[in-house]
Design a protein around this motif. Structure first.
Motif, mmCIF file in Angstrom:
data_model
loop_
_atom_site.group_PDB
_atom_site.id
_atom_site.type_symbol
_atom_site.label_atom_id
_atom_site.label_comp_id
_atom_site.label_asym_id
_atom_site.label_seq_id
_atom_site.Cartn_x
_atom_site.Cartn_y
_atom_site.Cartn_z
ATOM 1 N N LEU A 193 40.554 -19.993 -35.473
ATOM 2 C CA LEU A 193 39.846 -20.295 -34.242
ATOM 3 C C LEU A 193 39.530 -19.004 -33.500
ATOM 4 O O LEU A 193 40.285 -18.029 -33.576
ATOM 5 N N GLN A 253 38.789 -20.722 -28.291
ATOM 6 C CA GLN A 253 39.079 -22.078 -28.760
ATOM 7 C C GLN A 253 40.578 -22.337 -28.756
ATOM 8 O O GLN A 253 41.059 -23.366 -28.291
ATOM 9 N N GLN A 254 41.285 -21.361 -29.278
ATOM 10 C CA GLN A 254 42.737 -21.469 -29.335
ATOM 11 C C GLN A 254 43.311 -21.697 -27.935
ATOM 12 O O GLN A 254 44.158 -22.555 -27.718
ATOM 13 N N ALA A 267 42.630 -25.074 -26.336
ATOM 14 C CA ALA A 267 43.513 -26.083 -26.920
ATOM 15 C C ALA A 267 44.929 -25.942 -26.374
ATOM 16 O O ALA A 267 45.575 -26.931 -26.040
ATOM 17 N N ASP A 268 45.395 -24.709 -26.249
ATOM 18 C CA ASP A 268 46.801 -24.499 -25.917
ATOM 19 C C ASP A 268 47.103 -24.598 -24.430
ATOM 20 O O ASP A 268 48.244 -24.830 -24.053
ATOM 21 N N HIS A 269 46.135 -24.341 -23.587
ATOM 22 C CA HIS A 269 46.430 -24.265 -22.161
ATOM 23 C C HIS A 269 45.794 -25.389 -21.350
ATOM 24 O O HIS A 269 45.601 -25.257 -20.148
ATOM 25 N N GLY A 270 45.414 -26.453 -22.015
ATOM 26 C CA GLY A 270 44.908 -27.606 -21.285
ATOM 27 C C GLY A 270 43.479 -27.448 -20.789
ATOM 28 O O GLY A 270 43.052 -28.158 -19.890
ATOM 29 N N LEU A 288 33.001 -23.456 -23.939
ATOM 30 C CA LEU A 288 33.455 -22.476 -24.920
ATOM 31 C C LEU A 288 32.399 -21.416 -25.194
ATOM 32 O O LEU A 288 32.692 -20.221 -25.195
ATOM 33 N N ASP A 315 45.046 -18.924 -34.604
ATOM 34 C CA ASP A 315 45.755 -19.168 -35.857
ATOM 35 C C ASP A 315 44.931 -20.044 -36.781
ATOM 36 O O ASP A 315 43.896 -20.590 -36.411
ATOM 37 N N ARG A 343 45.308 -23.222 -39.091
ATOM 38 C CA ARG A 343 46.225 -24.327 -39.339
ATOM 39 C C ARG A 343 46.245 -24.756 -40.796
ATOM 40 O O ARG A 343 47.049 -25.603 -41.174
ATOM 41 N N THR A 361 52.887 -29.289 -24.419
ATOM 42 C CA THR A 361 52.400 -29.552 -25.770
ATOM 43 C C THR A 361 50.879 -29.692 -25.765
ATOM 44 O O THR A 361 50.342 -30.563 -25.096
ATOM 45 N N PRO A 362 50.182 -28.835 -26.506
ATOM 46 C CA PRO A 362 48.724 -29.008 -26.598
ATOM 47 C C PRO A 362 48.390 -30.377 -27.177
ATOM 48 O O PRO A 362 49.134 -30.892 -28.019
ATOM 49 N N LEU A 363 47.328 -30.967 -26.717
ATOM 50 C CA LEU A 363 46.949 -32.290 -27.214
ATOM 51 C C LEU A 363 46.769 -32.234 -28.731
ATOM 52 O O LEU A 363 46.220 -31.277 -29.270
ATOM 53 N N SER A 393 43.301 -31.624 -29.854
ATOM 54 C CA SER A 393 42.519 -30.602 -29.140
ATOM 55 C C SER A 393 41.702 -29.745 -30.096
ATOM 56 O O SER A 393 40.635 -29.259 -29.747
ATOM 57 N N ARG A 394 42.182 -29.573 -31.345
ATOM 58 C CA ARG A 394 41.429 -28.717 -32.267
ATOM 59 C C ARG A 394 40.122 -29.374 -32.708
ATOM 60 O O ARG A 394 39.167 -28.681 -33.041
ATOM 61 N N VAL A 436 37.850 -28.476 -29.653
ATOM 62 C CA VAL A 436 37.391 -27.098 -29.455
ATOM 63 C C VAL A 436 36.534 -26.589 -30.609
ATOM 64 O O VAL A 436 35.906 -25.540 -30.493
ATOM 65 N N THR A 437 36.517 -27.308 -31.719
ATOM 66 C CA THR A 437 35.655 -26.858 -32.812
ATOM 67 C C THR A 437 34.364 -27.664 -32.854
ATOM 68 O O THR A 437 33.527 -27.446 -33.728
ATOM 69 N N LEU A 490 52.282 -29.951 -19.579
ATOM 70 C CA LEU A 490 50.917 -29.421 -19.610
ATOM 71 C C LEU A 490 49.913 -30.520 -19.264
ATOM 72 O O LEU A 490 48.999 -30.336 -18.456
ATOM 73 N N GLY A 519 47.666 -31.134 -15.874
ATOM 74 C CA GLY A 519 46.227 -31.339 -16.029
ATOM 75 C C GLY A 519 45.758 -32.592 -15.313
ATOM 76 O O GLY A 519 44.712 -32.607 -14.671
#
Lengths: 199, 324, 935
Positions: A98, A102-103, A106-109, A121, A174, A176, C79-81, C84-85, C88-89, C722, C726
């Motif tokens: 990513l 993007q990372q 996803a990680d920070h809400g 994005l 990262d 996955r 915990t990220p949803l 979420s990936r 974001v993609t 988290l 939100g």
């Protein structure tokens, strides 16, 4: 009662070949002279990550990068960007790695329902590309044309700041597809039994 | 949403554009100019005054010239915001819509911005439900919904931010068309009502605006009334420019926007005020005079009475630099 | 392994590698990701094990029933949803991203009239247009539907009349969107326009053509859709109270403003089953509605929830366009996709009801709330939607968090010729909550008491009953108030800041899941069911019907399972999309998912855990009670070296049956009173919140800017901090929109003037202040790991906090929302005129002089704080009902103890005597069946 009007939608002129590089690949699609970039990307190129939110330039869900600059694809004529380099959300990641933005979303809400996310994005990626350590004011200015109904923006701003940090430290997101846990764990195949167990 | 079909033309020189336009005029084909598209395409998606041809100015290199006193019509608002021109213009440009819009929207487009109205900027389906609007659905014989029982005048509101600023800098606007080029004071560019909007003849378009060298000596401010800092058109806007010397205030110009169908420069109150300039108290007097001069109608987000009252506050605030 | 017919996979096993790693091709089933990286396990991390289980995790609110199942895996960690990936993609597929081969595009013809009878529809021209594949009108679908079984008043398309501009008339499926739009222009409809009503008060009157006819249940000849009356407590005596605040509020209608417009794809597969893809919060209701509208059995329909681009209540009704897509797909024999333009989103609406609320709050000389009297008239628009419930919620959801002497509520919902109102985040509670909290500020001002102190001295304790009989379990209300008071620096700011700067407080109270399932008796079926399936790979698949709409319900349920089984989240797979594979779930509304679905998931996981532990018992010989689930390994509590891998235990458990499955369900405990409407507002738990907002007001323009908000919310236990944060920040954004800028604005002709995102003013990033989310954990005894809701309740307090802060800043009270600059400015102008002030900058700043009551209330607040803690810690669980503060014995029926104590849901003529009360007028009509009885 006024006379009804009728603005005909068909027929239109025959379609013509439209060419552009989208996410690094050359696309030639048939499009109308009046086609809107958003429609061509979604209906022909197939980059469905570009979202249609308001279709009028307010929500920013449809934002893409044209030659690296953020543009509202819903208010852009496809033929005006012919031959240019278009980046959509699908083009941000490097393979399965990513993009830091993007990372971090996803990680920070930064993403809840996710519908506005693609627009945020690409806009943020363009910002960080030019300014890897943006001030909070610069971040807000960059995303002022994007509407998010879920997050209240706060976690989005944090995500962008965190992504800047990653970029400045040369980190990438990262991948996955790498196994999350050791696929070949060291150790005995058999259960370890209590001492003196008869089994 | 889909626009009705149209043919897009993309000339690369001013001459080519003019020839194209002349040809379409001759063939009695309706057309529009498009530069950034943020105003026109939104209207087209709502099937507002669509034309079978659209001529894009985006590929004309000459229109992108951008230096301290010359702003091409195709200069994007984002570029203007960060460009070399008078700070007042850069300030005003930064308040327009959103960053994303400003990346596409242009100076020419902003100056020629279509006038806006609650009864007009709506979809085709919506306008059908009010039995059409006479600004866009002309051939229906529809009435004006803001001021009913009259279908001659259009009271749609001009909500551009740059025009009043260019007015107080005494800018000149330059047009090109089949009959040649012409220039005029930007204040003379705007005309009549919400439908006519400006003096552009069919086939004519804005090539650039220029500001006089003397504008370098002017200070200025632009005050804008809008609910949100992003996206919103001005509900009222006041631009002011002045020259402050040791001897006092020597030049003062004030212009307003977003209150009527055209932006307006208020020459008399400003000149009168210069005679006996006394800082804040004079500013309050001008503010009151300007409030009296403009007559907004009920067709934008805020009620007209409020917009008028706010003009007073905005004017006072815009002039703050003259005494502080 | 010596039996001849058995062959170990990967050949003979004697060539063991010396480095300890497995030889390629020598693994049995799916070792990857199933054995854990450390086969020897550490001792349990006792810092994450609760006190009650012998660990070191502090539990200030006492133990919880799920404590034995805390493994320290994910609960309480940011915990990220889990999806979420995808988001974001750009790979998350929302409604309009479903593109089936050979699809057609559908468009809907909508009414241009507010209210009209359809005389005729001619579709022949449209049908003849090249590229048009199907045209449908109301004739094709005559069955009614609606989200509530008691008020089914919708059709796929108009039957005999259209009820608002934008009401569905016909639909078309064509090869392209352009052709479909063109075809709509070729459908000719003759209308006979009828007189429409737009003002909600007109809905109270008798009408020649009521918008709907409810047959014998119709209320008079009016447009009253629902009316509610509730009277509890000393409702007469309260009017004599020394401190009274009376206000008349106007609340504009609101839209959810989600970024994804509605979209749907319908496809009848080769087996004749309908596959319907839709971004729905409540797929199950669509499933039911499709079945009854299309006359097709439910098992022949598969509802597939796509990713949902924001719901907030706006995607929880079954929608007519979903029916249209199914009908068009059936007629054309091809998949049909309908995607709304933004304007159509506003036509279908279901947003917050425009409301007029008369709010009266009474306080006695002891600083107690003697009573609340509320009259709420709400504008339902053209259809019932959730309105039946909304009418109750406007009253019953402000009977807490305070102990009150009396509660008198009249509510009415009317039909008007507008797009239908429905459920929106904070359903029914938001507007009246704002009015109550502002009124409390007002009585505090009158009595010279700090509104913080007043609130703290009047809170209901944990484990009590409200005046109308709601069962409150946990409450963190007090801690919320304490936290925001401390963190905002309240004591240094309240009434102490210069003109134009203000601070205000507001509280909130909301249900954590509606206690009554809409479609069945809770005694009969549970609220939520979750199935778990564990196969040879060791991963666990969760089948649930809970709808993830971005709030993170998939993540919450994955966390719950992961926590109990001590598995990493990547070993939990959620299948929540298809009605074919998901057990029935009521979907994402009424803030029910975390509470109900996670409880069901925990039960299922416990069942699965037992099976796996029993298998481990068989292998290593230790009883499950002395076994610990660690990271993919099960081991002996006292010696982690003794154990078995998760996978080995799973295989053992599967050995006999070939399967390892478990199922869990959740149902609410019996609760609540017996009066009519007692079920409305019942919930297994309630969330509480308190916010402080600091604002800057420009007295010259009326612009309000929220500078900072401190937002404390009691969500029981933050399963995922988290996501909770939100939700809190996002709620603030939406609530601030309602209080400052958002409204559905109708013009003088009744037309909606702003059906677009430019003029429907949602706040941009610039208007959004810094929000300090403060999570308060009251550890609900029945919540999953103690959790309660966090999705809706956090919206409520921001409205009154901002309104109260505006008063602190400029000394004017507004009672119309949104407080747009023009409205506030005209209030300021009026105030100036009243006070003879010319320049608003000279307005006096409100000040605060504490009265003698202040000290009394501070003491009471202290005593109550002690009381509440004792009740929390189980040291004192004597019964407590609303009324104890007023001297009642909680163990005897209240009406027996005081003559003036009323408990009634039927108004007497005296109750309705006040001609100014609006909703009360709805009771002047006689229901048709009752009239017949009279005759």
């Amino acid at each position: 009662m006024s006379a009804p009007i009728h603005i005909p939608m068909v027929p239109s002129d025959p379609m013509e070949a439209w060419t552009a590089r989208v996410n690094g690949a050359q696309f030639t699609e048939l499009a109308h002279s009046h086609s809107i970039l958003l429609d061509v990307l979604r209906d022909h190129v197939g980059t469905l990550g570009v979202k249609r939110g308001c279709d009028m330039g307010t929500c920013g869900c449809c934002a893409v990068l044209v030659d690296g600059e953020p543009v509202l694809s819903c208010l852009t004529l496809a033929f005006e960007v012919e031959g240019k380099e278009i980046t959509t959300v699908e083009g941000l990641a490097d393979g399965h790695h990513l993009h830091p933005i993007q990372q971090c979303f996803a990680d920070h809400g930064g993403s809840q329902c996710g519908f506005c996310t693609p627009g945020f994005l690409v806009v943020s990626a363009a910002l960080l590309d030019k300014e890897p350590d943006p001030s909070e004011a610069a971040i807000k200015e960059a995303i002022e044309g994007n509407l998010c109904r879920c997050t209240g923006y706060q976690q989005i701003v944090t995500s962008i700041q965190e992504a800047g940090e990653m970029l400045r430290n040369g980190l990438t997101g990262d991948d996955r597809t790498e196994a999350a846990s050791d696929p070949h764990p060291v150790g005995p195949d058999e259960p370890t039994l209590p001492p003196g167990d008869a089994r | 949403m889909k626009t009705p079909p149209f043919r897009l033309h993309r000339p690369t020189t001013i001459d080519e554009a003019v020839t194209l336009a002349a040809d379409l005029v001759k063939r009695k084909q309706g057309f529009d100019w498009v530069s950034g598209g943020t105003d026109l395409l939104a209207n087209y998606k709502w099937h507002i005054n669509t034309q079978p041809h659209v001529i894009s100015l985006a590929s004309i290199e000459e229109l992108t010239r951008h230096d301290a006193h010359h702003i091409g019509a195709m200069v994007r608002l984002h570029e203007l915001e960060h460009g070399p021109t008078h700070p007042l213009l850069r300030q005003a440009a930064g308040t327009i819509a959103s960053t994303l819009i400003r990346r596409s929207a242009t100076v020419g487009g902003n100056l020629c911005l279509d006038t806006r109205c609650f009864w007009y900027n709506q979809t085709e389906d919506w306008r059908r439900s009010i039995d059409w609007c006479h600004k866009c659905d002309c051939d229906t014989g529809a009435d004006c919904r803001v001021i009913p029982n009259q279908n001659t005048l259009c009271v749609a509101t001009y909500q551009g931010d740059l025009a009043p600023c260019l007015m107080v800098l005494d800018a000149t606007i330059h047009l090109a068309g089949p009959e040649g080029v012409r220039s005029m004071s930007i204040a003379d560019f705007y005309a009549l009502d919400g439908m006519t909007r400006n003096v552009l003849k069919t086939g004519e378009f804005v090539t650039h605006v220029s500001t006089p060298e003397e504008s370098n000596d002017l200070d200025g401010d632009y005050q804008k009334l809008s609910l949100r800092e992003s996206w919103d058109f001005p509900e009222a806007g006041v631009a002011a420019a002045w020259k402050r010397t040791e001897a006092g205030l020597s030049t003062l110009r004030i212009a307003t926007t977003a209150c009527e169908s055209i932006p307006r420069i208020h020459l008399e109150p400003a000149e009168a005020a210069l005679v006996d300039w006394n800082g804040e108290s004079t500013a309050i007097e001008i503010a009151e005079a300007i409030r009296r001069e403009v007559k907004p109608v009920n067709n934008t987000y805020f009620p007209p009475a409020y917009r008028r009252k706010m003009l007073r506050v905005l004017t006072k605030r815009a002039l703050k630099g003259t005494w502080m | 392994m010596s039996k001849g017919y058995r062959q170990a996979p990967g050949g003979s096993s004697d060539k063991k590698r010396k480095d300890g790693k497995r030889t390629a091709g020598k693994q049995d089933f799916g070792v990857p990701g199933s054995g854990g990286s450390n086969p020897y396990s550490e001792l349990q991390d006792i810092e994450r094990i609760p006190n009650s289980q012998g660990g070191q995790l502090e539990q200030p609110r006492g133990p919880h029933v799920h404590d034995p199942h805390i493994t320290g895996q994910t609960i309480g960690k940011a915990t990220p949803l889990v999806d979420s990936r995808w988001k974001v993609t750009g790979q998350a597929e929302y409604g309009d991203d479903i593109r089936l081969p050979n699809e057609l595009v559908g468009r809907i013809l909508r009414s241009p009239h507010h209210y009209a009878r359809i005389v005729s529809i001619d579709t022949s021209e449209a049908e003849a247009l090249p590229g048009v594949r199907a045209v449908s009108t109301g004739m094709d679908s005559v069955n009614r539907f609606g989200v509530l079984p008691v008020t089914k008043d919708e059709h796929a398309m108009a039957q005999d009349k259209v009820r608002h501009v934008g009401d569905l008339v016909a639909c078309v499926a064509a090869e392209s969107e352009e052709i479909a739009i063109e075809a709509l222009n070729h459908i000719h409809v003759d209308y006979e326009v009828m007189e429409s009503i737009h003002d909600m008060e007109d809905g109270l009157l008798d009408s020649e053509n009521p918008i709907h006819d409810r047959g014998k249940y119709h209320i008079g000849e009016s447009n009253v859709q629902k009316r509610v009356f509730q009277q509890f407590g000393h409702t007469d005596a309260m009017h004599d109270a020394p401190f009274q605040s009376k206000s008349d509020w106007t609340f504009a209608g609101l839209h959810h403003g989600f970024t994804e417009p509605h979209a749907v794809v319908a496809h009848w597969d080769p087996n004749g089953r309908l596959q319907l893809y839709t971004p729905q919060q409540v797929p199950h209701y669509v499933h039911r509605a499709l079945s009854s509208v299309l006359d097709v059995p439910m098992h022949q329909i598969n509802v597939i929830r796509t990713f949902v681009g924001g719901g907030f209540g706006g995607k929880s009704d079954p929608f007519p366009h979903e029916m249209c897509a199914a009908i068009l797909a059936k007629k054309s024999g091809r998949p049909v996709r309908i995607n709304f333009d933004r304007e159509e989103v506003y036509w279908i609406n279901r947003g917050r009801h425009p409301s007029r609320i008369q709010m009266e709050v009474y306080a006695d000389e002891k600083g107690r709330i003697a009573g609340i009297e509320t009259d709420a008239l709400i504008d339902g628009g053209a259809f019932a939607s959730f309105g039946h419930v909304t009418t109750y919620y406007n009253g019953v959801l402000h009977t807490s968090p305070y102990e009150i002497g009396g509660f008198h509520y009249t509510g009415a919902r009317v039909w008007t010729n507008k797009p239908a109102s429905g459920a929106m985040r904070g359903h029914g509670a938001v507007n009246s909550r704002c009015a109550v909290e502002v009124a409390i500020d007002d009585v505090c001002e009158q009595m010279g008491v700090d509104p913080m102190t007043f609130r703290l001295a009047n809170l209901l304790p944990p484990h009590c009953r409200t005046i109308t009989g709601f069962r409150i379990t946990s409450t963190g209300m007090r801690e919320c108030l304490d936290e925001v008071r401390k963190q905002s620096g309240w004591d240094d700011k309240f009434r102490k800041m210069p003109l134009g700067r203000g601070i205000g407080v507001g509280c909130g109270f909301f249900i954590s899941g509606s206690g009554l399932p809409i479609h069945w008796d809770p005694e009969n079926f549970p609220h939520a069911t979750v199935h778990l399936q564990c196969d040879m790979d060791g991963g666990v698949t969760v089948h649930t019907g809970a709808a993830d709409i971005g709030q993170g319900s998939d993540t919450a349920v994955a966390q719950s399972v992961s926590e109990v089984l001590a598995l990493p989240l990547d070993m939990i797979r959620i299948r929540s999309r298809e009605s074919d594979t998901a057990p029935v779930d009521l979907g994402s509304y009424s803030s029910r998912v975390t509470f109900m679905n996670c409880n069901a998931a925990i039960r299922a996981a416990i069942e699965l855990r037992e099976k796996v532990l029993n298998a481990a018992w068989e292998i290593i010989g230790y009883h499950p009670d002395s076994l610990v689930l660690g990271d993919r390994r099960i081991y002996y509590k006292r010696d982690p070296a003794i154990g078995v891998s998760w996978l080995q235990a799973v295989h053992k458990a599967q050995a006999d049956t070939g399967s390892l499955i478990a199922s869990g369900a959740y149902r609410t405990p019996p609760m609540g009173g017996v009066h009519k409407g007692a079920a409305a507002g019942l919930a297994p738990a309630y969330s509480f919140s308190a916010y402080v907002a600091e604002v800057e007001v420009d007295p010259e323009t009326g612009f309000v800017r929220v500078i900072k908000a401190w937002a404390a919310h009691d969500c029981g236990k933050a399963l995922n901090p988290l996501a909770v944060e939100g939700q809190i920040i996002g709620s603030c954004h939406m609530g601030m929109g309602q209080v400052l800028s958002e409204e559905m604005r109708y013009g003088r002709t009744g037309h909606l003037l702003n059906p677009d995102l430019l003029d429907y003013k949602i706040m941009s990033v610039h208007e959004m202040p810094e929000v300090v989310p403060i999570i308060v954990e009251s550890n609900d005894p029945e919540g999953p790991f103690g959790a309660k809701e966090a999705g809706e309740g956090p919206l409520l307090p921001i409205l009154p906090a901002v309104v109260n802060a505006i008063y602190d800043a400029v000394g004017v009270r507004v009672n119309e929302l949104p407080v747009s600059p023009d409205r506030l400015y005209s209030t300021i102008e009026k105030q100036c005129r009243k006070m003879g002030i010319k320049d608003p900058l000279d307005l006096p700043n409100p000040s605060f002089e504490p009265s003698a009551l202040q000290a009394d209330l501070e003491n009471r607040a202290k005593e109550h704080a002690h009381r509440d803690l004792q009740r929390d810690l189980l040291k004192d669980r004597s019964s407590y009902v609303n009324g104890v503060l007023f001297g009642f014995d909680p163990d005897r029926p209240l009406p027996e103890q005081s003559e003036g104590w009323r408990e009634s849901v039927t108004p007497t003529p005296e109750d309705l005597a006040d001609p100014k009360k609006r909703a009360a007028r709805a009771w002047s009509h006689v229901e048709r069946r009752k009239r017949r009885d009279d005759a």
